[in-house]
Design a protein around this motif. Structure first.
Motif, PDB file in Angstrom:
ATOM      1  N   LYS A   8       0.825  -1.212   0.000  1.00  0.00           N
ATOM      2  CA  LYS A   8       0.000   0.000   0.000  1.00  0.00           C
ATOM      3  C   LYS A   8       0.860   1.263   0.000  1.00  0.00           C
ATOM      4  O   LYS A   8       0.503   2.252  -0.621  1.00  0.00           O
ATOM      5  N   GLU A  36       2.500  -4.641   4.184  1.00  0.00           N
ATOM      6  CA  GLU A  36       1.812  -3.724   3.273  1.00  0.00           C
ATOM      7  C   GLU A  36       2.669  -2.504   2.937  1.00  0.00           C
ATOM      8  O   GLU A  36       2.180  -1.541   2.357  1.00  0.00           O
ATOM      9  N   LYS A 113      -6.896   2.880   3.542  1.00  0.00           N
ATOM     10  CA  LYS A 113      -7.729   1.677   3.429  1.00  0.00           C
ATOM     11  C   LYS A 113      -9.213   2.035   3.427  1.00  0.00           C
ATOM     12  O   LYS A 113     -10.031   1.309   2.858  1.00  0.00           O
TER      13      LYS A 113
END
Length: 334
Positions: A8, A36, A113
């Motif tokens: 991410k 992530e 998110k």
């Protein structure tokens, strides 16, 4: 690089001769890495033992990458390489002599998110050079002391707040969606020595659909006495003038032009201040050029009060009467 759906955030650290600082920078990130995130460190041809310290600090991890460039290409080239090498959806830039708060990554992950923002802004904090023990000057305290206005932003509100000086152009105070750089061919300019941030952020803002600003002071901006920004050079003033003109051309014939015109004036005043600190025939020519540019931009400018503080409007008046450069010569105003 193709985007890795599992990553991410790509954290990009640029380094050059920061051996006394790099360990703290790296450790502030390592403690926050998850599956992530990825860490990319790019060294720009350091001649001290920065590279040795980096190699000693990094664990063997598939999501940690170190690139050592043989030649010094400048911070813009490092950041541009980071954008290309990253595989994360978002990019967080960190300078190799600064560091981040211990909750930075987890909080940013939680935000992206839940929301598909193009950009997330946050506050910076000036901190003393912990190697020298010297306290912050009043100027250093003021530089990032203001609180950004928390909220949701569109392209229009981002640019308007940037032009008003209520948002910073420092890339280290934003989390960027990487695809915005790639899709719109946005890169940091590698032909200037000073003001590469100023020359880039407005372009990114111009392609944002939706962004956010939060009030956390994630980024710790170390005030090094040896930093390049503490040593005025005529090239810095020339770069400021050059970039200011590019910004005006970029927004010409758009509804943003008035804001852009007022946005560059404070930067030109900074350029004038820098130029007066360099004693040369070239500096005198440049000073006249900057003075005339400020006069031109402030003439019949009915939005000065809307965008600029009283202090800046006073400096414009002093410039237009030919006095400001002499005040800077005498170090009366900074």
């Amino acid at each position: 690089m193709m985007q890795n759906p599992h990553v991410k955030i790509s954290i990009v650290i640029n380094t050059f001769n920061v051996s006394e600082y790099i360990n703290r920078t790296i450790f502030s990130v390592l403690s926050q890495l998850t599956n992530e995130t990825e860490l990319i460190i790019i060294d720009d041809g350091s001649t001290d033992d920065t590279v040795t310290r980096i190699k000693r600090s990094l664990p063997n991890d598939g999501n940690i990458h170190f690139i050592a460039q043989a030649n010094n290409k400048g911070i813009s080239a490092e950041r541009n390489q980071g954008i290309l090498k990253a595989t994360g959806k978002y990019i967080l830039f960190i300078d190799g002599d600064d560091y981040i708060d211990s909750n930075t990554i987890i909080k940013l992950l939680n935000i992206i998110k839940k929301n598909d923002y193009d950009i997330v802004g946050f506050n910076m904090e000036s901190v003393p050079d912990y190697n020298s023990g010297k306290a912050l000057s009043n100027r250093e305290k003021r530089y990032v002391s203001s609180e950004l206005e928390v909220g949701i932003y569109t392209k229009d509100s981002l640019l308007d707040n940037l032009f008003r000086g209520e948002l910073k152009h420092n890339p280290t105070s934003y989390l960027f969606k990487r695809q915005v750089f790639l899709s719109n061919a946005i890169s940091f300019p590698d032909n200037i020595n000073y003001g590469e941030d100023y020359a880039t952020i407005y372009k990114f803002f111009n392609f944002v659909e939706i962004g956010a600003v939060i009030n956390d002071r994630f980024y710790k901006y170390v005030q090094r006495n040896s930093s390049a920004t503490h040593k005025p050079q005529l090239k810095y003033a020339q770069d400021n003038l050059q970039v200011s003109r590019k910004i005006l051309r970029y927004f010409k014939n758009t509804k943003y032009y008035s804001g852009a015109r007022n946005y560059v004036i404070p930067r030109l005043i900074t350029a004038l201040s820098i130029a007066t600190k360099v004693n040369s025939s070239d500096s005198k020519i440049l000073i006249r050029e900057i003075e005339n540019e400020i006069k031109l931009l402030s003439k019949s400018n009915y939005d000065l009060k809307k965008y600029l503080s009283r202090d800046l409007r006073l400096k414009i008046h002093l410039n237009n009467t030919g006095l400001l450069k002499y005040i800077y010569y005498c170090k009366g105003l900074k």
